[in-house]
Write an enzyme that holds these catalytic residues in place. Structure first.
Site, short mmCIF file in Angstrom:
data_model
loop_
_atom_site.label_atom_id
_atom_site.label_comp_id
_atom_site.label_asym_id
_atom_site.label_seq_id
_atom_site.Cartn_x
_atom_site.Cartn_y
_atom_site.Cartn_z
N GLY A 129 0.82 -1.16 -0.07
CA GLY A 129 0.00 -0.04 0.29
C GLY A 129 1.09 1.48 0.01
N CYS B 281 -9.45 21.26 18.43
CA CYS B 281 -9.44 21.33 19.88
C CYS B 281 -9.02 20.54 20.81
CB CYS B 281 -10.79 21.99 20.68
SG CYS B 281 -11.23 23.23 19.78
C1 LIG Z 1 -3.06 -7.13 5.78
C2 LIG Z 1 -2.58 -6.12 5.23
N1 LIG Z 1 -1.87 -6.04 4.22
C3 LIG Z 1 -1.37 -4.93 3.69
C4 LIG Z 1 -1.10 -3.88 4.35
C5 LIG Z 1 -0.41 -2.61 3.81
O1 LIG Z 1 0.62 -2.38 4.26
P1 LIG Z 1 1.51 -1.12 3.86
O2 LIG Z 1 0.81 -0.19 3.44
O3 LIG Z 1 2.70 -0.93 4.70
O4 LIG Z 1 2.38 -1.97 2.38
C6 LIG Z 1 -1.59 -3.79 5.81
C7 LIG Z 1 -1.39 -2.47 6.34
O5 LIG Z 1 -1.07 -2.65 7.57
C8 LIG Z 1 -2.43 -4.91 6.25
O6 LIG Z 1 -2.91 -4.81 7.52
#
Ligand SMILES: Cc1ncc(COP(=O)(O)O)c(C=O)c1O
Length: 416
Positions: free
Chosen positions: A277, A344
């Site tokens: 991600g 706030c």
């Molecule tokens: C199950 C799972 N897969 C993939 C990701 C993506 O992680 P990242 O954005 O660090 O690549 C996450 C995020 O923590 C996740 O919980």
């Protein structure tokens, strides 16, 4: 992967070929702005590293769920890692292929499980024995078969912020290796379950290769053991989690990461699934905000801006650092400022101790917010959510409207 989103030419900033001033004039502030080119380049660079091996990149929807972004990735072959029925609906709305969807998460509801089975997703990443039975019962009810993988918690320290560390034995995610073996044995006996793969995700913003190496090795040992029990594993899902540079971190390059993964997996007959991600989208987005007030006191100087913790939660939640650049002209003296929002809460800061020059009405760009920026935003303090814009060469596309006040209260009702 290291392309910077802001380009400076003769003192003026732009994204791709659109001046920032044009964007703020047209859409106002605060606003999230992304570069299409960087999103696509990151995705394709990552993908190209694995050319020649059977693989699938499942973008982690939670990092940025805007359907325009999901659609862009889907059109280029991406699958998706989801953690809720809502995220599955987004993938469908974005014309993503449900057969390329992996469903993670410790608390999948009956309703979400059924929706996923109806759409024939690639696999559930099962996180408990109770969930395995719930999937079996749901599949039976629908007269279908469900594909599963077990999410293994390899007890590896990813050396990241504790809130985004997920692969240690006292984290709520996945199951330990012994439990995984017993769950695979049970799964083999369940008539509405297809065993497909094995999965792990040890955390986010990981800047070393060793934790990935350790967790994948543990999964491979488990695969060998399962094979000796006549349980065949078709794919290994190695999770997401490669970090990006927010400040002085030195995360591995795509090349280094892929080399490590390929070396460990070797020529095994396994499809490899990735769930990145942050590393694909993090550096592709900025948050533009305007200075409302400059507040100086004998102890502290504040730039009070019109974005706040509800728009970008990472600094307040994880004490995360995001670089902040003043993209307007300012002739005022440079000072040490805390950049804070109007919410706030003392925790409402976007940056602390930033040595910069700024004046009222200046536009600041908060960098590297493409991942877990908009997706974690809220309406706290009755602040409408901000718009999202994608820049594509010399064009801007509004991919999410700014919320209005009526959007905020539309679903609320007065007592009779
Ligand atoms: C199950 C799972 N897969 C993939 C990701 C993506 O992680 P990242 O954005 O660090 O690549 C996450 C995020 O923590 C996740 O919980």
């Amino acid at each position: 992967m290291n392309e910077t989103i802001l380009k400076k030419n003769k003192g003026k900033y732009s994204i791709e070929n659109v001046p920032i001033n044009d964007i703020t004039e047209k859409f106002g502030t605060p606003s999230y702005v992304y570069s299409k080119k960087i999103i696509l380049n990151n995705y394709l660079d990552f993908k190209n590293q694995f050319e020649g091996i059977d693989h699938l990149i499942c973008f982690a929807v939670k990092s940025n769920p805007n359907i325009a972004i999901l659609n862009l990735l889907a059109k280029n072959g991406a699958g998706f890692d989801i953690v809720s029925g809502g995220e599955l609906q987004r993938v469908l709305a974005a014309k993503g292929d449900p057969k390329k969807v992996v469903f993670s998460g410790v608390g999948k509801s009956q309703e979400d499980i059924e929706l996923a089975i109806e759409h024939n997703i690639l696999t559930f990443n099962v996180e408990s024995e109770a969930e395995l039975y719930r999937i079996q019962n749901s599949a039976k009810k629908l007269n279908k078969k469900a594909n599963i993988s077990i999410r293994v918690n390899p007890d590896v320290d990813p050396k990241t912020h504790p809130y985004i560390s997920t692969g240690l034995k006292d984290n709520k995610f996945g199951v330990d290796e012994q439990k995984a073996i017993s769950m695979y044995k049970i799964a083999k006996t369940l008539d509405a379950i297809n065993i497909k793969g094995i999965d792990c995700h040890i955390g986010s913003q990981i800047t070393e290769l060793k934790p990935f190496e350790d967790s994948i090795k543990k999964l491979l040992e488990l695969i060998d053991h399962l094979e000796s029990l006549n349980i065949k594993i078709e794919h290994i899902d190695v999770g997401g989690g490669i970090g990006i540079q927010y400040s002085k971190e030195t995360p591995p390059s795509f090349y280094e990461y892929s080399k490590t993964v390929k070396n460990i997996i070797g020529n095994r007959n396994l499809k490899v699934i990735f769930e990145p991600g942050r590393v694909l989208i993090g550096k592709a987005g900025i948050l533009l905000t305007e200075v409302e007030y400059v507040k100086n006191s004998s102890d502290k100087n504040f730039l009070i801006v019109n974005a706040a913790m509800n728009d970008l939660m990472r600094p307040a939640l994880y004490q995360a650092f995001h670089e902040i650049i003043n993209i307007s002209q300012s002739n005022s003296d440079k000072k040490n400022y805390d950049v804070v929002g109007p919410v706030c809460e003392t925790g409402d800061f976007l940056g602390k101790d930033r040595f910069m020059s700024a004046e009222e009405k200046n536009i600041l760009a908060i960098l590297d917010v493409g991942a877990y920026g908009m997706s974690m935003s809220s309406n706290y303090n009755s602040r409408p959510k901000v718009p999202e814009i994608i820049v594509d060469d010399n064009k801007c596309h509004l991919i999410k409207n700014r919320e209005s006040f009526s959007d905020l209260i539309n679903s609320e009702k007065l007592l009779p």
